[in-house]
Structures are given as structure tokens and as C-alpha cells.
Write a protein that holds these residues in place. Sequence first.
Motif, PDB file in Angstrom:
ATOM      1  N   ASN A  84      37.308   4.120  -0.600  1.00  0.00           N
ATOM      2  CA  ASN A  84      37.863   2.968  -0.148  1.00  0.00           C
ATOM      3  C   ASN A  84      36.926   1.742  -0.578  1.00  0.00           C
ATOM      4  O   ASN A  84      37.571   0.664  -0.993  1.00  0.00           O
ATOM      5  N   HIS A 134      42.438  -2.191  -0.939  1.00  0.00           N
ATOM      6  CA  HIS A 134      42.465  -3.177  -0.141  1.00  0.00           C
ATOM      7  C   HIS A 134      41.744  -4.469  -0.924  1.00  0.00           C
ATOM      8  O   HIS A 134      41.011  -4.443  -1.899  1.00  0.00           O
ATOM      9  N   HIS A 139      40.841  -6.719   5.872  1.00  0.00           N
ATOM     10  CA  HIS A 139      41.678  -5.667   6.015  1.00  0.00           C
ATOM     11  C   HIS A 139      41.035  -4.378   5.828  1.00  0.00           C
ATOM     12  O   HIS A 139      41.401  -3.242   6.397  1.00  0.00           O
ATOM     13  N   SER A 142      38.863  -3.308   9.215  1.00  0.00           N
ATOM     14  CA  SER A 142      39.880  -2.813  10.404  1.00  0.00           C
ATOM     15  C   SER A 142      40.234  -1.542   9.885  1.00  0.00           C
ATOM     16  O   SER A 142      40.139  -0.696  10.914  1.00  0.00           O
ATOM     17  N   ASN A 143      40.707  -1.254   8.951  1.00  0.00           N
ATOM     18  CA  ASN A 143      41.281   0.266   8.443  1.00  0.00           C
ATOM     19  C   ASN A 143      40.082   1.150   8.374  1.00  0.00           C
ATOM     20  O   ASN A 143      40.440   2.397   8.912  1.00  0.00           O
ATOM     21  N   LEU A 147      39.900   4.413  10.488  1.00  0.00           N
ATOM     22  CA  LEU A 147      39.628   5.669   9.981  1.00  0.00           C
ATOM     23  C   LEU A 147      38.564   6.319  10.660  1.00  0.00           C
ATOM     24  O   LEU A 147      38.507   7.678  10.860  1.00  0.00           O
ATOM     25  N   GLY A 190      46.907  -0.672   1.244  1.00  0.00           N
ATOM     26  CA  GLY A 190      46.290  -0.639   2.628  1.00  0.00           C
ATOM     27  C   GLY A 190      46.283   1.242   2.992  1.00  0.00           C
ATOM     28  O   GLY A 190      47.219   1.815   2.849  1.00  0.00           O
ATOM     29  N   SER A 192      46.487   1.826   6.046  1.00  0.00           N
ATOM     30  CA  SER A 192      47.085   1.899   7.641  1.00  0.00           C
ATOM     31  C   SER A 192      48.018   3.030   7.868  1.00  0.00           C
ATOM     32  O   SER A 192      48.151   3.763   8.686  1.00  0.00           O
ATOM     33  N   VAL A 195      46.043   6.197   8.173  1.00  0.00           N
ATOM     34  CA  VAL A 195      45.576   6.177   9.431  1.00  0.00           C
ATOM     35  C   VAL A 195      46.571   6.338  10.698  1.00  0.00           C
ATOM     36  O   VAL A 195      46.332   7.107  11.564  1.00  0.00           O
ATOM     37  N   HIS A 242      53.544   1.906   8.671  1.00  0.00           N
ATOM     38  CA  HIS A 242      52.846   2.493   9.862  1.00  0.00           C
ATOM     39  C   HIS A 242      53.785   3.609  10.524  1.00  0.00           C
ATOM     40  O   HIS A 242      53.408   4.766  10.802  1.00  0.00           O
TER      41      HIS A 242
END
Length: 292
Positions: A84, A134, A139, A142-143, A147, A190, A192, A195, A242
Motif C-alpha cells: 500500500n 490511496h 487516508h 488511517s487505513n 490494518l 482505499g 477500508s 479492513v 465498508h
Amino acid sequence: MDTDRLPGCYRHPDRDTGISCTRCERPICPECMISASVGFQCPECVRAGSGTGHHPTANAPRTVAGGVVAADPHLVTKILIGINVLVFLAALADPALAVQLELIGGRYREYLGGPVHGVATGEYHRLLTSVFLHVQWWHIISNMIALWVIGGPLEAALGRVRYLAVFLLSGLGGSALVYLLSEPYVPTLGASGAVFGLLGATVVLAKRLRYEMRPVIVMVVLMLVLTFVPLGGALTVSWQAHVGGLVTGALVGLGMLMPPAGRHRALVQWGTCAVVFLLVAMVILIRTAELT
């Protein structure tokens, strides 16, 4: 004194656990437990049991899901974070790369005066490459923190291959729901969704190990609240990614963690992955048919 608290792992006292070694009865956490023919054993008993006549299969270290216990139980999580970060840096150096990797559902989207092809034209790679993309520092930070916090313990409990399967299928499931329900020309990106899939599998793991469920449920609710409640209008969150990731991860987690140990467990686990993949593929094909 809180008499309801679970004991701490004998190697990691800060980790409460409801599982004990079947031989020495010491409490063990997911990172320390090794699957035996009956229950779980701690690393010391597995080493001491070689050649003693105790359960023969216990000599092969296994995770709670039947995966191989690795020397570095967080290696795949570290690799995923590294990928990432590398993609993030590459996109910073060449913004056109982000346009080629982001999730665009429609047939075309205008970019810098020219058309950009989308998933509906056959660029299905966008459904997965967007999971590793990303373009803003907040962004990716935070991800990647999420993770590491959620993925590390789950990888230790599942083993590398099973953990990677949960991550990839969750990311794909989140992208599929984005593709199905979002506007076709709005770019999405992203990790997310993946995650959230790991979080869904963590709920199943906590249930499997008979952990206290309230902290996990609170985390799920909090993350869903952050998904649906805009933070001052400054952040656009893809609730489809999500929710799709969360549901997919929970389904794969059920198939990975709930089957009892035995010769058919791996068949059930990978069969579940195959069924989930086919369901996701069906959603993708239905949406493609609508857009073409």
C-alpha cells in the motif's frame, strides 16, 4: 476485584483468553495456541510432546484455523502495508497511475480531456487494484493503522494463506458492492473495505474462542457510525465498500473458523472461499450487464 475477567495468556499476560492448553492447562491466546487432534496446546507442550506418545498431530504447529504457525505471525500484514505504501508513493510520483488503478464502474470517464475506461469495459482489475490505492496521506495512515491493529492478531490466528484469502476476498466483496450500488463514474479507492472484512472475521474469531464479545461489537458499531455519519462534510466515505467488505469477511471467517478440526476442514474452508468468490463474481457480472 473483578472476578469475571478472563485469565491472561501465560506468554502475553495483557491478552485475555478463554482457551487453555489441553495438556498443561495454561491459558493461551490465538498467537500461542497450536491445534492438536483434541483442543489446543501451547508451544512448550508441543515441543515437549515430540516422541512421548501424545497426540501425533500436535507435533505439527497449527493455528486455530488449521494454518501453519509462522515464525513471524504478522509477515503478511507487514507485506500488505508495504504494498500500500509503495503504491501510494508511485501514485504521488505519477498521478496518471492512480487513474488506471482506481475503481471506476462506468464505461468511460473524462480525465484531462480524454476518456478513461472503467470496469464495464472489461477492466476488472480495478476492483482489486483500487484496494491498494490511496492518494491522500491521512487516508493511507488511517487505513494502515487499522490494518495493523486488526489484521496482525487475525493473521496469527488464521495463518498466512487463510488470512490473505480473507483480505483479498473482503476487498473484492467491498468493491463489488461499490460497483453495484454507486454512481458508475465516481472513482473509489482505499483498503477500508478489506479492513472491514478483517473486522468481520475478527468477530467470528472472538465468538469461536469464546472471548468477551462486547468490545468487538462496540468496535464494529463505532466504525459503522463513522461510515454513515459525515465528519463535517470533509470526508466522503464509501459505505458500500465498508458494508460489502464487512459481510464478505464475516462469511469467509465463518467458513475458516467454525468447521471442527479434521480431514474435511480444509475442504470446507476453501469451498467457502470458492462460493463467496462466485457470489461476488455474479454481482459483478449482473452490474456489467446493466451498464453495457
